[in-house]
Structure formats: C-alpha cells, structure tokens
Write an enzyme that holds these catalytic residues in place. Sequence first.
Site, mmCIF file in Angstrom:
data_model
loop_
_atom_site.group_PDB
_atom_site.id
_atom_site.type_symbol
_atom_site.label_atom_id
_atom_site.label_comp_id
_atom_site.label_asym_id
_atom_site.label_seq_id
_atom_site.Cartn_x
_atom_site.Cartn_y
_atom_site.Cartn_z
ATOM 1 N N ASP A 107 12.258 10.694 4.383
ATOM 2 C CA ASP A 107 13.483 10.002 3.992
ATOM 3 C C ASP A 107 14.067 10.628 2.728
ATOM 4 O O ASP A 107 13.409 10.705 1.694
ATOM 5 C CB ASP A 107 13.165 8.523 3.731
ATOM 6 C CG ASP A 107 14.393 7.722 3.343
ATOM 7 O OD1 ASP A 107 15.101 7.256 4.249
ATOM 8 O OD2 ASP A 107 14.632 7.568 2.129
ATOM 9 N N TYR A 114 19.918 11.615 -3.857
ATOM 10 C CA TYR A 114 18.659 12.020 -4.476
ATOM 11 C C TYR A 114 18.721 13.456 -4.990
ATOM 12 O O TYR A 114 17.797 13.917 -5.671
ATOM 13 C CB TYR A 114 17.499 11.915 -3.471
ATOM 14 C CG TYR A 114 17.238 10.541 -2.918
ATOM 15 C CD1 TYR A 114 17.831 9.398 -3.456
ATOM 16 C CD2 TYR A 114 16.384 10.381 -1.828
ATOM 17 C CE1 TYR A 114 17.584 8.142 -2.918
ATOM 18 C CE2 TYR A 114 16.130 9.126 -1.291
ATOM 19 C CZ TYR A 114 16.731 8.014 -1.835
ATOM 20 O OH TYR A 114 16.479 6.780 -1.299
ATOM 21 N N LYS A 134 21.228 9.935 3.873
ATOM 22 C CA LYS A 134 22.125 8.799 3.668
ATOM 23 C C LYS A 134 23.485 9.255 3.135
ATOM 24 O O LYS A 134 23.570 10.191 2.329
ATOM 25 C CB LYS A 134 21.506 7.805 2.673
ATOM 26 C CG LYS A 134 20.103 7.340 3.043
ATOM 27 C CD LYS A 134 19.563 6.368 2.006
ATOM 28 C CE LYS A 134 18.110 6.029 2.265
ATOM 29 N NZ LYS A 134 17.203 7.134 1.875
ATOM 30 N N HIS A 158 24.350 4.525 2.729
ATOM 31 C CA HIS A 158 23.415 4.188 1.655
ATOM 32 C C HIS A 158 23.618 2.771 1.114
ATOM 33 O O HIS A 158 22.656 2.026 0.914
ATOM 34 C CB HIS A 158 23.535 5.207 0.520
ATOM 35 C CG HIS A 158 22.325 5.301 -0.340
ATOM 36 N ND1 HIS A 158 21.949 6.455 -0.979
ATOM 37 C CD2 HIS A 158 21.391 4.386 -0.674
ATOM 38 C CE1 HIS A 158 20.833 6.242 -1.658
ATOM 39 N NE2 HIS A 158 20.479 4.987 -1.491
#
Length: 282
Positions: free
Chosen positions: A46, A51, A76, A109
């Site tokens: 994931d 990120y 996401k 997200h």
Amino acid sequence: MNTIQSHRLNDGTSLPSIGFGTVNINGAQGVTSVLSAIEAGYRLIDTSTNYNNEGMVGEAVRRSSDPREELMISSKLPGHSHDYDKAILMIQESLYRIGLDYFDKYLIHWPLPKQGKYEDAWQALVDAQKFGLIKTIGVSNFLPEHLERIIEKTGVTPATNQIERHPYFNNNELVEYNKSRGILTEAWSPLGREINDVLTNDTIVAIAEKYNREPAQIIIRWNLQNGVLPIVKSLSYEHQKANLDVFDFELSEEDIQTIDSLDKGEAGRVEGQHPNEYEEFD
C-alpha cells in the site's frame, strides 16, 4: 506460519487478508523494507502519491524475485486531483512514477467534502478501471454519506474503504456499514502510531500473554476476526514475519469485546480530525 487467507471483493477480485503499509518509508531504506516485506510473505503493498514514495515501491517491485502478477500494488489519489480530468492524468502520472502498467488497487485518499469534488474523482476511478489502468477501485476515509453519494451517482460501489481503525478508535459502526454495502474495510494504522501506547496497553498485553503472542499479533487478529484487512508497517523483517503469523489461533468473543471496550471515540483518533472536517489537500 499458516497460509495467508484472502478476501473476495464485490467486483470478484481477491485480496490478501493483510497488507504492508509504506507511509513514512522512503528512499533506499524504503526499497530494502519493501523487499524485506515481500520476502516475509506480503503480497499487497500500500502506497500513495502523498507518501512521496511511489518510485521507491516501483523499484522494489522491479528488484523483487517475485513475478509482478503475484504482487498487488495499491496507491491513492491526492486531494488536489479530484477534478475528473486531473484525476485521470494523476493516475497516469502515478503509473509513470511507479513504473508499472497498472495498479492492482487504487483509492481516493480523502473525500474532502468541503472541496466537493469527490464524486467526480470517483467517476474518474470508475473510468480508469474501464481503461485498464486499475484492477479494483475503492476509497479511503469515506463516511456513509460520502459512499451513498458516489454509489447513487455512478451505480458503482467501492470494493474497499480504508479507514482509521485500532483499539483506541475501533470505528465499528463504519465497519458494519461497509459490510452492509458489501464493501471490505481496510484498517490504516491498526497498531496505532508513535503518539499512542496501544502496543503497551495493559489490556492488550494481558491478552497477548494469555495466548502467548505479541501485542501486535493480538490487534491484527482482532481485525481479521472482524472481517477487516489491516495494513501493517514494520521496518524489521522479524516483526514483518511475526505480523503475518496470525492464522493459527483465534481470539475468544470475550477478548474481542474487551478490546472493543478500549475505544475512546473521536478522542482516540490518530489524526485527531474527522473526515468531514479535513480541509487540507491531503
């Protein structure tokens, strides 16, 4: 370690019942950690554009000795790309960054309801799935009102909803709502984060001692027995392996209820912010 079980999603896709999270894992250390996780047995990885590590995850996939088709890579959509056209371009851009031809799973997200564009974002994911860019589509941090709106608009129900869930914020009402809609709940930060002490909580520790297990294994098992897919993170290969070693025991219903009783409601949130109040472009 027993064989990892799987979930059958509402679109016919199957997912491993545990995933590996990569938040705050970046660069060379990140590649090493993801490779370690794959070696430990994780097949669902994931990540997210937010990120800033999609490239790292892609590099680990390329370096892995496991075939690409045996790995499931999830990312996401960030909040600044909720407009339909921007979302389509963002999905393509993320695939270029990660160096893959498709995402196995892709989520919105955050709903960001004050921005008011998550319905368009969902339509983009529906179409991107038709284009072959994504295998299965879902959402993250969506509440019932958000889910109902996108389902009503598109006729397509998300396969998964990744939400905050841990013993201090069990989010059971949303888990049950997801089940009623045929949506699999994924749990982010199931082991809490540095700001809370869930892994050293006296109740969790006592239950772990009862089963001769680690506290993290108890929390993971609590999620599994509630039909929730936990996304766990660890840099240590030893802990990565241990977090998968949870399929040869079961918690009693009494112990599950005891863990449920640790819930602190909204005060227990890691983020400290309700999805309807989340205004940042995540």
